[in-house]
Write an enzyme that holds these catalytic residues in place. Structure first.
Site, PDB file in Angstrom:
ATOM      1  N   ASN A   1      -6.742   3.012   1.169  1.00 19.55           N
ATOM      2  CA  ASN A   1      -8.103   2.484   1.071  1.00 19.55           C
ATOM      3  C   ASN A   1      -8.623   2.413  -0.361  1.00 19.55           C
ATOM      4  OD1 ASN A   1     -11.039   2.156   1.937  1.00 19.55           O
ATOM      5  ND2 ASN A   1     -11.090   4.218   1.067  1.00 19.55           N
TER       6      ASN A   1
ATOM      7  N   TYR B   1      -9.952  -8.979  -8.700  1.00 16.21           N
ATOM      8  CA  TYR B   1      -9.928  -8.210  -7.454  1.00 16.21           C
ATOM      9  C   TYR B   1      -9.247  -9.020  -6.347  1.00 16.21           C
ATOM     10  CZ  TYR B   1     -11.966  -5.287  -3.716  1.00 16.21           C
ATOM     11  OH  TYR B   1     -12.176  -4.462  -2.647  1.00 16.21           O
TER      12      TYR B   1
ATOM     13  N   ASP C   1      -4.068  10.491  -8.595  1.00 16.11           N
ATOM     14  CA  ASP C   1      -4.222   9.149  -9.148  1.00 16.11           C
ATOM     15  C   ASP C   1      -3.201   8.263  -8.440  1.00 16.11           C
ATOM     16  OD1 ASP C   1      -4.201   6.816 -10.545  1.00 16.11           O
ATOM     17  OD2 ASP C   1      -3.815   7.717 -12.512  1.00 16.11           O
ATOM     18  N   VAL C   2      -3.686   7.398  -7.536  1.00 16.47           N
ATOM     19  CA  VAL C   2      -2.753   6.628  -6.707  1.00 16.47           C
ATOM     20  C   VAL C   2      -2.030   5.532  -7.487  1.00 16.47           C
ATOM     21  CG1 VAL C   2      -3.744   7.098  -4.436  1.00 16.47           C
ATOM     22  CG2 VAL C   2      -4.678   5.223  -5.829  1.00 16.47           C
TER      23      VAL C   2
ATOM     24  N   ASP D   1      -7.973  11.380  -3.583  1.00 19.53           N
ATOM     25  CA  ASP D   1      -8.868  10.622  -4.449  1.00 19.53           C
ATOM     26  C   ASP D   1      -8.715  11.158  -5.866  1.00 19.53           C
ATOM     27  OD1 ASP D   1     -11.660   8.826  -3.590  1.00 19.53           O
ATOM     28  OD2 ASP D   1     -11.392   9.443  -5.680  1.00 19.53           O
TER      29      ASP D   1
ATOM     30  N   LYS E   1      -5.887  -8.401  -4.080  1.00 20.98           N
ATOM     31  CA  LYS E   1      -6.050  -8.155  -2.641  1.00 20.98           C
ATOM     32  C   LYS E   1      -5.263  -9.183  -1.818  1.00 20.98           C
ATOM     33  CE  LYS E   1      -8.884  -4.564  -2.246  1.00 20.98           C
ATOM     34  NZ  LYS E   1      -8.519  -3.343  -1.498  1.00 20.98           N
TER      35      LYS E   1
END
Ligand SMILES: [Zn+2]
Length: 694
Positions: free
Chosen positions: A526, A592, A499-500, A475, A596
């Protein structure tokens, strides 16, 4: 080695336990047993044992002589008074008159004479404690002493080091015959302070806890001084040195080598009927590197471990793999690893067959897999069914290295021979120590979870850890990560601030996971966040930021994970949080929802392209979960807009029940168990007709 005895601490221990009805003898026994247990170069992981001869009152009110001796399952470092169960001493002493006593009869007579029938089995070395007259007795497998006793001419060296202070007992397997021999040798040398057990370890004894303890420290120190005068470039014994952090190219090399090796072990294990998933623990301290980089490694690795006590966990030494280099031909290296492992397994089977024939063919073979891997250029890895188990094996591996280097510095490392090794490894009383408890569903599996500081990520980490998995938590929020790790069962989670949206940072974090656990089995991608606004008015910048986190980060994570999974060739599971917005868009949530929806296509693409690798890709589709994404303020605003209470809004689904982060976590766990399902979407929303897939 310094004595850690403190009269003030000993007195405090006596006072502490006196208030709980524990005798002074047993309190002091507990105190000095812990002093020994806290020093890994003396005692490791349930090894060693200690005793005190005292009296206790039985159920009839009679005060009887007892031996309080370490019970199996206790670790000296953390032992409590009940860890030294009381056994009636007189019946034990009478056993000395017998010529023979089977192991089964020995265990039976020990249990029959316990004052508390519910106490653990007394140590397998109980009779040795009983047959010596001293009040306090201490036994360790000291590294320095093992370096001395694992020598072809150990007795002569013992005389040089200790003179008449000790007597030597030839190697005999623990049990009745060793106890009788030790008792007889002591009686011929009644002035000694201790006994040296060749190829095994050391006993010290005395009239008081302090005398016995300080004799142990003093005798071990004499061995250390002897070795230090002769060793070449070795410092004082400091084990386990543990992991030395690796970074940059070294971490990448370690991650690649361990993933390839873990896969090769898993495939060999599966072919042998053993579980196909194992956890590795790499050690690469100075002494380990000195040994694994030694040109004589292959020969040294076959000599055996330093004390028989370690054989049940670590087999008789490591499998030696080909040298690891930063820019190596991976397929050639893997082929070499597979050959090394196959040779180890076939040698082990031959060792079993030879020795089983010797004992009349009555034993059943254990799996032929190594428990230690020696990798020139990299280090020594422990192999276990959990991270904790792998760490124990790696610690024993470090003890082997420390003993071997010192033994070679003063002479030749020559531990106990093959037949004696076999007798210990296949001794029912030793195998009983390992336990055969049923394993949890995700034991042996490594699970990485992104967005792990958030409500869903943290609940998912807890759910997988509760099922026995080793978890790595990623995270951006470091404080939140630590809190989530603190609430995750097991306490062994790997915490990785990351930091993904940064592909390089993700790759580094996944290398770290592979270098830490040996590889990776399941990924929960996630992490996510919602940006709101009408799509026609949305700044490009907002849309791009949403795609960075809600689409590209998942791609970075999946890419990094697939790289490890393909190296392992053990398959794998990729699970993505796609959200209801991927299927059923909501007004103002275009930034968003479009990202997604693209993510859902990404899931299907991974399912399509990596099914042949055994890698499954599935989506979880939750809705209306209290989390960082759906804050209290947002819930309140939406409930107001619909003219309903918060509770009614949150339970606004077909089942009429609020869906919790824990429900989503359960869906991730359930999906991970469906080994024939890929490209699937599992909905967790309490039922919503508009968001139904079909
Ligand atoms: Zn022992």
């Amino acid at each position: 080695m310094d004595s850690l005895w403190s009269s003030a601490e000993a007195a405090a221990c006596v006072a502490h336990y006196a208030a709980r009805g524990v005798s002074e003898d047993l309190a002091l026994r507990t105190y000095s047993a812990r002093l020994l247990g806290g020093v890994p170069s003396l005692v490791m992981h349930g090894g060693g044992n200690t005793s005190v001869k005292t009296t206790a009152v039985d159920v009839y009110g009679d005060r009887v002589p007892v031996l309080c001796v370490k019970g199996s399952g206790w670790d000296l470092a953390t032992i409590e008074p009940q860890g030294h169960p009381a056994v009636r001493l007189d019946p034990l002493c009478r056993l000395r008159a017998l010529d023979m006593l089977s192991d089964e009869d020995m265990v039976n007579v020990l249990r029959l004479n316990l004052l508390d029938s519910a106490a653990p089995n007394p140590s397998v070395e109980t009779l040795l404690h009983a047959f010596l007259p001293h009040k306090f007795i201490d036994h360790t497998h000291s590294v320095a002493v093992c370096a001395v006793v694992d020598q072809p001419d150990a007795e002569a060296i013992c005389v040089q080091i200790w003179g008449k202070r000790v007597a030597c007992v030839p190697y005999i397997m623990p049990g009745f015959q060793l106890a009788r021999a030790a008792g007889a040798i002591y009686e011929q040398n009644p002035d000694v302070e201790g006994l040296i057990l060749l190829k095994h370890g050391i006993f010290s004894f005395g009239a008081s806890a302090q005398q016995s303890y300080e004799r142990m420290i003093d005798l071990v120190s004499a061995a250390e001084r002897y070795i230090e005068a002769r060793q070449q470039g070795l410092r004082a014994i400091a084990i386990p040195a543990g992991r030395t952090a690796v970074s940059g190219a070294d971490q990448r090399t370690a991650a690649r080598a361990l993933s390839l090796a873990r896969g090769a072990i898993g495939r060999l294990a599966a072919a042998e009927g053993a579980p196909g998933c194992w956890i590795l623990d790499l050690r690469n301290g100075d002494e380990v590197r000195r040994l694994v980089d030694d040109a004589r490694l292959a020969e040294l690795a076959r000599r055996g471990l330093s004390t028989p006590d370690h054989i049940i966990r670590a087999k008789d030494g490591p499998a030696v793999l080909p040298a690891v280099q930063p820019a190596m031909d991976e397929s050639a290296w893997l082929a070499g690893v597979e050959r090394s492992l196959a040779a180890f397994a076939s040698d082990y089977k031959a060792y079993f067959a030879r020795n089983n024939a010797r004992v009349g063919g009555i034993k059943r073979p254990l799996d032929p897999l190594p428990r230690l891997l020696a990798m020139p250029g990299l280090g020594l890895a422990g192999i276990g069914k959990s991270a904790a188990d792998a760490a124990i094996v790696a610690d024993l591996g470090e003890a082997w290295v420390a003993t071997l280097l010192r033994a070679e510095a003063i002479g030749r490392f020559e531990p106990v021979g093959e037949a004696d090794e076999f007798d210990i490894e296949y001794w029912s009383l030793e195998q009983a120590k390992l336990g055969k408890a049923a394993e949890a569903r995700f034991a042996r599996h490594v699970v990485a979870i992104t967005g792990a500081a958030g409500a869903i990520g943290a609940a998912t980490a807890r759910a997988f850890a509760a099922e026995g998995a080793e978890v790595a938590l990623l995270d951006l929020d470091e404080a939140g990560l630590r809190e989530a790790a603190g609430r995750t069962p097991g306490g062994g989670s790997l915490v990785l601030p990351c930091d993904v949206t940064d592909a390089q940072a993700v790759r580094t974090a996944f290398d770290r996971i592979a270098a830490h656990f040996g590889g990776l089995d399941i990924v929960i991608s996630n992490a996510g966040a919602a940006w709101t606004g009408m799509i026609a008015e949305l700044p490009d910048e907002t849309l791009r930021r949403s795609f960075e986190l809600n689409f590209f980060s998942h791609q970075h994570v999946a890419q990094a994970a697939v790289r490890i999974m393909r190296a392992q060739r053990l398959g794998g599971t990729l699970l993505f949080n796609v959200s209801k917005q991927a299927i059923n868009p909501g007004a103002d949530f275009g930034a968003y929802g479009t990202a997604k929806a693209a993510l859902l296509a990404l899931v299907r693409q991974y399912a399509l392209e990596h099914g042949a690798d055994g890698i499954r890709a599935n989506a979880i589709n939750p809705d209306r979960i209290r989390s960082g994404l759906l804050t209290q303020d947002m819930i309140a605003a939406r409930a107001r807009a619909r003219g309903v209470s918060l509770e009614v809004y949150m339970a606004g689904n077909l089942l009429g029940q609020e869906v919790l982060a824990e429900d989503v976590a359960r869906a991730f766990v359930a999906s991970a168990t469906l080994t024939k399902t890929t490209g699937d979407v599992t909905t967790v929303d309490g039922g919503n007709v508009a968001a139904m897939l079909r």
